[in-house]
Write a protein that holds these residues in place. Structure first.
Motif, PDB file in Angstrom:
ATOM      1  N   LEU A  72      -9.960  -5.776  10.402  1.00  0.00           N
ATOM      2  CA  LEU A  72     -10.212  -4.550   9.521  1.00  0.00           C
ATOM      3  C   LEU A  72      -9.703  -4.889   8.130  1.00  0.00           C
ATOM      4  O   LEU A  72     -10.119  -4.037   7.288  1.00  0.00           O
ATOM      5  CB  LEU A  72      -9.247  -3.311  10.150  1.00  0.00           C
ATOM      6  N   LEU A  73      -8.865  -5.879   7.851  1.00  0.00           N
ATOM      7  CA  LEU A  73      -8.332  -6.025   6.671  1.00  0.00           C
ATOM      8  C   LEU A  73      -9.135  -7.151   5.767  1.00  0.00           C
ATOM      9  O   LEU A  73      -8.941  -7.011   4.558  1.00  0.00           O
ATOM     10  CB  LEU A  73      -6.729  -6.428   6.680  1.00  0.00           C
ATOM     11  N   ILE A  74      -9.666  -8.056   6.523  1.00  0.00           N
ATOM     12  CA  ILE A  74     -10.270  -9.095   5.812  1.00  0.00           C
ATOM     13  C   ILE A  74     -11.384  -8.683   5.144  1.00  0.00           C
ATOM     14  O   ILE A  74     -12.070  -7.758   5.168  1.00  0.00           O
ATOM     15  CB  ILE A  74     -10.789 -10.350   6.893  1.00  0.00           C
ATOM     16  N   ASP A  75     -11.374  -9.219   3.542  1.00  0.00           N
ATOM     17  CA  ASP A  75     -12.424  -8.977   2.669  1.00  0.00           C
ATOM     18  C   ASP A  75     -12.217  -7.465   1.957  1.00  0.00           C
ATOM     19  O   ASP A  75     -12.934  -7.145   1.147  1.00  0.00           O
ATOM     20  CB  ASP A  75     -13.760  -8.820   3.220  1.00  0.00           C
ATOM     21  N   GLN A  76     -11.080  -6.854   2.374  1.00  0.00           N
ATOM     22  CA  GLN A  76     -10.763  -5.313   1.825  1.00  0.00           C
ATOM     23  C   GLN A  76      -9.967  -5.775   0.594  1.00  0.00           C
ATOM     24  O   GLN A  76      -9.514  -6.718   0.493  1.00  0.00           O
ATOM     25  CB  GLN A  76     -10.031  -4.525   2.540  1.00  0.00           C
ATOM     26  N   ASN A  77      -9.929  -4.592  -0.428  1.00  0.00           N
ATOM     27  CA  ASN A  77      -9.101  -4.900  -1.645  1.00  0.00           C
ATOM     28  C   ASN A  77      -7.565  -4.511  -1.340  1.00  0.00           C
ATOM     29  O   ASN A  77      -7.557  -3.139  -0.840  1.00  0.00           O
ATOM     30  CB  ASN A  77      -9.828  -3.807  -2.768  1.00  0.00           C
ATOM     31  N   PRO A  78      -6.648  -5.283  -1.458  1.00  0.00           N
ATOM     32  CA  PRO A  78      -5.388  -4.870  -0.966  1.00  0.00           C
ATOM     33  C   PRO A  78      -4.842  -3.874  -1.919  1.00  0.00           C
ATOM     34  O   PRO A  78      -3.637  -3.386  -1.643  1.00  0.00           O
ATOM     35  CB  PRO A  78      -4.677  -6.365  -0.911  1.00  0.00           C
ATOM     36  N   LEU A  79      -5.364  -3.494  -3.132  1.00  0.00           N
ATOM     37  CA  LEU A  79      -4.709  -2.764  -4.031  1.00  0.00           C
ATOM     38  C   LEU A  79      -4.915  -1.339  -3.585  1.00  0.00           C
ATOM     39  O   LEU A  79      -4.278  -0.436  -4.169  1.00  0.00           O
ATOM     40  CB  LEU A  79      -5.210  -3.169  -5.317  1.00  0.00           C
ATOM     41  N   GLU A  80      -5.916  -0.960  -2.631  1.00  0.00           N
ATOM     42  CA  GLU A  80      -6.285   0.292  -2.502  1.00  0.00           C
ATOM     43  C   GLU A  80      -5.633   0.815  -1.175  1.00  0.00           C
ATOM     44  O   GLU A  80      -6.282   1.057   0.009  1.00  0.00           O
ATOM     45  CB  GLU A  80      -7.747   0.494  -2.321  1.00  0.00           C
ATOM     46  N   ILE A  81      -4.204   0.731  -1.517  1.00  0.00           N
ATOM     47  CA  ILE A  81      -3.630   0.916  -0.236  1.00  0.00           C
ATOM     48  C   ILE A  81      -3.559   2.325   0.454  1.00  0.00           C
ATOM     49  O   ILE A  81      -3.590   2.459   1.935  1.00  0.00           O
ATOM     50  CB  ILE A  81      -1.783   0.801  -0.657  1.00  0.00           C
ATOM     51  N   GLN A  82      -3.679   3.202  -0.195  1.00  0.00           N
ATOM     52  CA  GLN A  82      -3.697   4.611   0.437  1.00  0.00           C
ATOM     53  C   GLN A  82      -5.029   4.812   1.350  1.00  0.00           C
ATOM     54  O   GLN A  82      -5.205   5.066   2.297  1.00  0.00           O
ATOM     55  CB  GLN A  82      -3.793   5.874  -0.511  1.00  0.00           C
ATOM     56  N   HIS A  83      -6.148   4.151   0.742  1.00  0.00           N
ATOM     57  CA  HIS A  83      -7.588   4.234   1.215  1.00  0.00           C
ATOM     58  C   HIS A  83      -7.161   3.222   2.591  1.00  0.00           C
ATOM     59  O   HIS A  83      -7.575   3.770   3.632  1.00  0.00           O
ATOM     60  CB  HIS A  83      -8.433   3.558   0.463  1.00  0.00           C
ATOM     61  N   LEU A  84      -6.934   2.251   2.640  1.00  0.00           N
ATOM     62  CA  LEU A  84      -6.615   0.904   3.886  1.00  0.00           C
ATOM     63  C   LEU A  84      -5.586   1.736   4.752  1.00  0.00           C
ATOM     64  O   LEU A  84      -5.754   1.673   6.115  1.00  0.00           O
ATOM     65  CB  LEU A  84      -6.055  -0.190   3.312  1.00  0.00           C
ATOM     66  N   TRP A  85      -4.644   2.351   4.519  1.00  0.00           N
ATOM     67  CA  TRP A  85      -3.550   2.952   5.155  1.00  0.00           C
ATOM     68  C   TRP A  85      -4.213   4.038   6.130  1.00  0.00           C
ATOM     69  O   TRP A  85      -4.167   4.047   7.258  1.00  0.00           O
ATOM     70  CB  TRP A  85      -2.456   3.525   4.488  1.00  0.00           C
ATOM     71  N   ARG A  86      -5.122   4.940   5.470  1.00  0.00           N
ATOM     72  CA  ARG A  86      -5.608   6.085   6.247  1.00  0.00           C
ATOM     73  C   ARG A  86      -6.832   5.239   7.213  1.00  0.00           C
ATOM     74  O   ARG A  86      -6.750   5.805   8.303  1.00  0.00           O
ATOM     75  CB  ARG A  86      -6.615   6.745   5.478  1.00  0.00           C
ATOM     76  N   ARG A  87      -7.120   4.158   6.861  1.00  0.00           N
ATOM     77  CA  ARG A  87      -8.247   3.680   7.637  1.00  0.00           C
ATOM     78  C   ARG A  87      -7.698   3.084   8.790  1.00  0.00           C
ATOM     79  O   ARG A  87      -8.027   3.330   9.980  1.00  0.00           O
ATOM     80  CB  ARG A  87      -9.228   2.632   6.844  1.00  0.00           C
ATOM     81  N   LEU A  88      -6.348   2.461   8.452  1.00  0.00           N
ATOM     82  CA  LEU A  88      -5.750   1.646   9.749  1.00  0.00           C
ATOM     83  C   LEU A  88      -5.326   2.624  10.616  1.00  0.00           C
ATOM     84  O   LEU A  88      -5.171   2.576  11.688  1.00  0.00           O
ATOM     85  CB  LEU A  88      -4.906   0.667   9.105  1.00  0.00           C
ATOM     86  N   TYR A  89      -4.535   3.679  10.166  1.00  0.00           N
ATOM     87  CA  TYR A  89      -3.583   4.789  10.774  1.00  0.00           C
ATOM     88  C   TYR A  89      -4.814   5.473  11.747  1.00  0.00           C
ATOM     89  O   TYR A  89      -4.426   5.952  12.819  1.00  0.00           O
ATOM     90  CB  TYR A  89      -2.848   5.822   9.711  1.00  0.00           C
ATOM     91  N   HIS A  90      -5.920   5.748  11.304  1.00  0.00           N
ATOM     92  CA  HIS A  90      -6.842   6.975  11.878  1.00  0.00           C
ATOM     93  C   HIS A  90      -7.908   6.023  12.509  1.00  0.00           C
ATOM     94  O   HIS A  90      -8.736   6.512  13.073  1.00  0.00           O
ATOM     95  CB  HIS A  90      -7.397   7.556  10.865  1.00  0.00           C
ATOM     96  N   TYR A  91      -7.806   4.631  12.818  1.00  0.00           N
ATOM     97  CA  TYR A  91      -8.920   3.828  13.328  1.00  0.00           C
ATOM     98  C   TYR A  91      -9.087   4.193  14.930  1.00  0.00           C
ATOM     99  O   TYR A  91      -7.859   3.851  15.760  1.00  0.00           O
ATOM    100  CB  TYR A  91      -8.817   2.149  13.152  1.00  0.00           C
TER     101      TYR A  91
END
Ligand code: 0YR
Ligand code: MG
Length: 374
Positions: A72-91
């Protein structure tokens, strides 16, 4: 900027003195299963959680990082943490098996690595990125002298040395012996050795039942105990609320709580006085900050539990207004480029950019059991 690669590791570093025990755990090594997140910008983030160095369990965590969250993380922008966190937490398929335990510890390591990247890209120590100042004092209290497997003499000598030689103004000792009157004897001896002005905390690691905690807890008032930590089973909200009402000694807890909602429930029930979130047991720095804000809104002090052995939590304590004091246990010290340091009882603000999690190559060589076991 893009995430290109996740490289898991599992450090098993020896505790300072052969073996330690509290009322519930015995260990010879501290575990740090985690991940190095690589990017196409050449910046790498280091994140890890804290365990009791049980390899089969630690492998579940790094497998979860690599195989469940990794894609889920490959190719994502690591600086957009709140966005990524929500995506991972709620996947959805991971939420189904998650919200606590292995998946959560995996997510915490990832979140810490992302914050490490963000601070490194900004060229700032994380505390400064989050708005903190080096002018703020963070008092260290030491928990590495009070283990339950120490003899009374060893316990007293250790606590005295921490205060007299190392300048600590606070120490925490473990309780929860088979006979609680042994604990009272240990508390009395330590209080006598360190004098009335030093903060003394005690920690039962969830061992007692409500009746024991009530009966013995009433005696703590005689020794000016700053807080009584994890007196009873971690999830027993009503029990903690009853203790908080009936005891003169304030309660501390949080190292076994996994979510913002858990903290809200305990705080709303008046069941905690010192709030002890751990960024590497909650879903990372992102959720730790939510809990610290929640505590602040209730005017409760935050004194983090340090599953990371202080590195990340020092940055958070400097930055967050609810924090003034922090636990110190030195077990992973040899592993970092910039280990957390206490001088005359206070922490020194870290200077390197990042979250304080960057490991030395020597530490990975010496302690990474994942490399060794293939
Ligand atoms: C050792 N800190 C704690 C350690 C620590 C435990 O078992 O993990 O004592 O987590 O209670 O406050
Ligand atoms: Mg504790």
């Amino acid at each position: 900027m893009k995430i290109t690669q996740l490289e898991p590791f599992i450090l098993h570093a020896p505790v300072t003195r052969r073996q330690i025990a509290d009322s519930t755990h015995q260990l010879t090594h501290w575990g740090a299963p985690g991940v190095i997140i690589r990017t196409d910008a050449g910046v790498s983030g280091y994140g890890y959680t804290g365990t009791h160095a049980y390899l089969p369990g630690d492998r579940l965590i790094t497998d979860c990082i690599a195989h469940a969250y990794g894609p889920l993380l490959i190719d994502q922008n690591p600086l957009e943490i709140q966005h990524l966190w929500r995506r991972l937490y709620h996947y959805p398929p991971l939420q189904w098996i998650g919200r606590g335990g292995v998946t959560q510890l995996a997510l915490s390591a990832i979140d810490v690595a992302l914050w490490d990247i963000k601070a490194k890209v900004a060229g700032l120590p994380l505390w400064q990125l989050l708005g903190g100042s080096a002018a703020k004092t963070i008092e260290g209290y030491n928990t590495d002298g009070g283990w339950l497997n120490w003899s009374l003499d060893q316990l007293v000598d250790d606590c005295r040395a921490l205060v007299e030689t190392h300048g600590y103004r606070g120490v925490k000792i473990k309780v929860g012996s088979p006979d609680p009157y042994d604990d009272l004897q240990r508390i009395e001896a330590v209080r006598q050795a360190i004098g009335p002005r030093i903060k003394l905390m005690i920690d039962a690691n969830g061992r007692w039942d409500l009746t024991t905690a009530l009966t013995i807890g009433r005696r703590f008032a005689d020794y000016d105990i700053r807080w009584f930590e994890e007196p009873i089973w971690y999830d027993d909200l009503d029990g903690h609320a009853a203790l908080a009402q009936k005891l003169a000694t304030p309660l501390a807890l949080g190292e076994q709580l996994y979510s913002l909602d858990d903290f809200r429930n305990f705080i709303r029930a008046g069941a905690v006085h010192y709030v002890q979130p751990d960024a590497v047991r909650l879903a990372g720095i992102t959720e730790w900050w939510q809990v610290a804000d929640l505590a602040l809104a209730h005017r409760l002090p935050v004194v983090s539990h340090i599953g990371d052995m202080v590195q990340v939590h020092l940055h958070l304590a400097i930055a967050h207004p609810a924090c003034h004091m922090l636990e110190y246990i030195p077990w992973l010290n040899a592993c970092f480029e910039e280990p957390a340091t206490v001088i005359d009882g206070d922490f020194i603000p870290p200077q390197n950019p990042g979250a304080g999690t960057t490991l030395t190559e020597a530490a990975l060589e010496a302690y990474d059991v994942l490399r060794r076991s293939g």
